[in-house]
Design an enzyme around this catalytic site. Structure first.
Site, short mmCIF file in Angstrom:
data_model
loop_
_atom_site.label_atom_id
_atom_site.label_comp_id
_atom_site.label_asym_id
_atom_site.label_seq_id
_atom_site.Cartn_x
_atom_site.Cartn_y
_atom_site.Cartn_z
N GLY A 234 -3.09 -7.43 -12.04
CA GLY A 234 -2.21 -8.34 -12.75
C GLY A 234 -1.15 -9.07 -11.95
O GLY A 234 -0.67 -8.61 -10.92
N CYS B 295 -3.76 19.99 15.95
CA CYS B 295 -2.80 20.69 15.08
C CYS B 295 -2.44 22.06 15.66
O CYS B 295 -3.23 22.67 16.37
CB CYS B 295 -3.37 20.85 13.67
SG CYS B 295 -4.77 21.96 13.55
N ASP C 140 -8.25 -6.49 -20.01
CA ASP C 140 -9.56 -6.54 -19.35
C ASP C 140 -10.38 -5.26 -19.47
O ASP C 140 -11.58 -5.28 -19.23
CB ASP C 140 -9.36 -6.84 -17.85
CG ASP C 140 -8.76 -8.21 -17.61
OD1 ASP C 140 -8.77 -9.04 -18.54
OD2 ASP C 140 -8.27 -8.46 -16.49
N SER D 103 5.92 -8.01 -8.64
CA SER D 103 6.97 -6.99 -8.48
C SER D 103 6.86 -6.28 -7.14
O SER D 103 7.87 -6.05 -6.46
CB SER D 103 6.88 -5.96 -9.62
OG SER D 103 7.17 -6.56 -10.86
N TRP E 253 -15.99 -14.43 -14.91
CA TRP E 253 -15.60 -14.01 -13.57
C TRP E 253 -15.21 -15.25 -12.79
O TRP E 253 -15.92 -16.27 -12.85
CB TRP E 253 -16.74 -13.28 -12.87
CG TRP E 253 -17.14 -12.00 -13.55
CD1 TRP E 253 -18.25 -11.80 -14.31
CD2 TRP E 253 -16.46 -10.74 -13.50
NE1 TRP E 253 -18.30 -10.50 -14.74
CE2 TRP E 253 -17.21 -9.83 -14.25
CE3 TRP E 253 -15.28 -10.31 -12.89
CZ2 TRP E 253 -16.82 -8.50 -14.39
CZ3 TRP E 253 -14.91 -9.00 -13.04
CH2 TRP E 253 -15.67 -8.11 -13.78
N CYS F 7 -5.83 24.20 15.77
CA CYS F 7 -6.81 23.85 16.80
C CYS F 7 -6.34 24.24 18.19
O CYS F 7 -7.15 24.57 19.06
CB CYS F 7 -7.08 22.35 16.76
SG CYS F 7 -7.91 21.79 15.26
N THR G 163 -3.17 -5.28 -17.73
CA THR G 163 -4.53 -5.49 -17.24
C THR G 163 -5.51 -4.57 -17.96
O THR G 163 -6.61 -4.97 -18.33
CB THR G 163 -4.59 -5.26 -15.72
OG1 THR G 163 -3.74 -6.21 -15.08
CG2 THR G 163 -5.99 -5.40 -15.19
N GLU H 75 -11.76 18.60 17.07
CA GLU H 75 -11.72 19.41 18.29
C GLU H 75 -12.58 20.67 18.14
O GLU H 75 -13.26 21.08 19.09
CB GLU H 75 -10.27 19.81 18.61
CG GLU H 75 -9.33 18.64 18.79
CD GLU H 75 -8.64 18.20 17.50
OE1 GLU H 75 -7.55 17.62 17.60
OE2 GLU H 75 -9.21 18.44 16.40
#
Length: 368
Positions: free
Chosen positions: A299, A81, A206, A305, A176, A90, A202, A58
């Site tokens: 992972g 805001c 990796d 999970s 890959w 604003c 992971t 604005e």
């Protein structure tokens, strides 16, 4: 509402929406906001919020409009805001500029603002109309809205798998599975997230860098590691960039913690859930850090999970035209899973595209 119907409201709100989208991935932790100022049949000001701490949409539009803002109509995607945050309110500037009418796409869900700006504008004699392109604006700002209404960041799971759902061979080889075009595209998507999450397993197996895309410039992608017992190696590649690293743990290890702090990492301790990091507790902590969106690239166990606990909102699955096979090959999703088909997680708002020789399926997760 009659006073504003002489304007093509949807047209101008669409312009404001398109302006807001220009900063996608760069306004963390703020929402994406666009604004257009119209006087008569002419657009006299345009603006969009570019980065946290800089002028709001604005204000940019008002500066462009200058004295022409007096008696004009402001179209903004989000409620302006009315409080002091990283910048000033604003609403005060809108009133000061002499704007006579404001069309707002949607109410800001931030408890500090929610409806207060609208009330303040009306008390100042400004006509206010609310509710244009709400669904599209809300979709664009899903991370911000979830953060403000649920106290949690938006979580997106990313999987790269073979046609039979494997992410590694029986010998543990995983690089890959998908093609280079798919990997490049996936890497580029990181710019739309505040943080990237992986599990300690992971990192150990990796050694990913978890870096932001090189084309993203100054994008600050926080690295999040779920490491209940602080087993992460100190020479892990993810420590070799200047990005913020936050490690979630349960079991205190002050010696290792001090060494990790020297590597520039932050360690936070969550509640224990069966001796492991309580993921929901960690997400609440991240929300307090103003992290609004998280990309999970880590992972089978972590993915499982998050799904078991119904904590993920979206999913991106890259499928390579390969069959790995083998009962001992690692599947893409661990955890407990569904006991009955009626408990299976569904997808909605799906999008499917070819990237190189691979298929990308992405969409929202729908829990039974």
């Amino acid at each position: 509402m009659a006073a504003v119907l002489k304007y093509p409201v949807k047209k101008y709100m669409r312009l404001a929406f398109d302006l807001a989208k220009k900063a996608e991935g760069r306004t963390f932790p703020n929402p994406l906001v666009g604004a257009v100022i119209v006087k008569g049949a002419r657009i006299v000001g345009r603006g969009f919020h570019k980065v946290a701490g800089s002028a709001h949409a604005e204000i940019i539009a008002l500066k462009e409009a200058g004295c022409r803002a007096k008696g004009a109509v402001l179209f903004c995607t989000f409620e302006p805001c009315s409080h002091f945050g990283r910048t000033g309110p604003c609403v005060d500037e809108i009133v000061k500029a002499g704007i006579k009418e404001v069309c707002i796409g949607m109410v800001d869900p931030n408890p500090l603002i929610r409806g207060r700006s609208i009330e303040k504008l009306r008390l100042s004699g400004v006509k206010v109309h609310v509710g244009f392109l709400e669904k599209e604006i809300a979709s664009l700002n899903r991370p911000f809205i979830k953060s403000m209404t649920k106290g949690l960041p938006l979580v997106t799971i990313k999987i790269a798998e073979s046609l039979d759902g494997k992410i590694a061979t029986k010998n543990g080889e995983s690089k890959w599975i998908t093609s280079e075009p798919a990997r490049c595209y996936s890497h580029g998507q990181r710019v739309f997230f505040d943080a990237i999450m992986a599990g300690a397993r992971t990192v150990i197996s990796d050694d990913p860098g978890l870096e932001p895309d090189k084309k993203s410039g100054s994008h600050k992608l926080t690295k999040l590691i779920i490491d209940s017992e602080l087993k992460i190696p100190l020479n892990a590649r993810l420590f070799k960039t200047r990005q913020r690293v936050i490690i979630a743990a349960v079991k205190p290890n002050k010696v290792k913690e001090r060494l990790l702090l020297k590597r520039g990492a932050e360690v936070v301790y969550t509640r224990s859930k069966n001796g492991r990091v309580d993921l929901k507790d960690f997400l609440r902590i991240l929300n307090k850090f103003e992290i609004r969106s998280v990309l999970v690239e880590g992972g089978s166990s972590l993915t499982g999970s998050l799904l078991d606990e119904r904590l993920a909102d979206k999913i991106m699955v890259y499928i390579a035209p390969k069959i790995i096979g083998g009962a001992k090959a690692l599947s893409c999703i661990g955890g407990d899973g569904a006991g009955r088909l009626s408990e299976a997680i569904n997808m909605a708002n799906m999008d499917l595209k070819m990237i190189g020789q691979d298929i990308l399926i992405e969409g929202d997760l729908i829990y039974s």
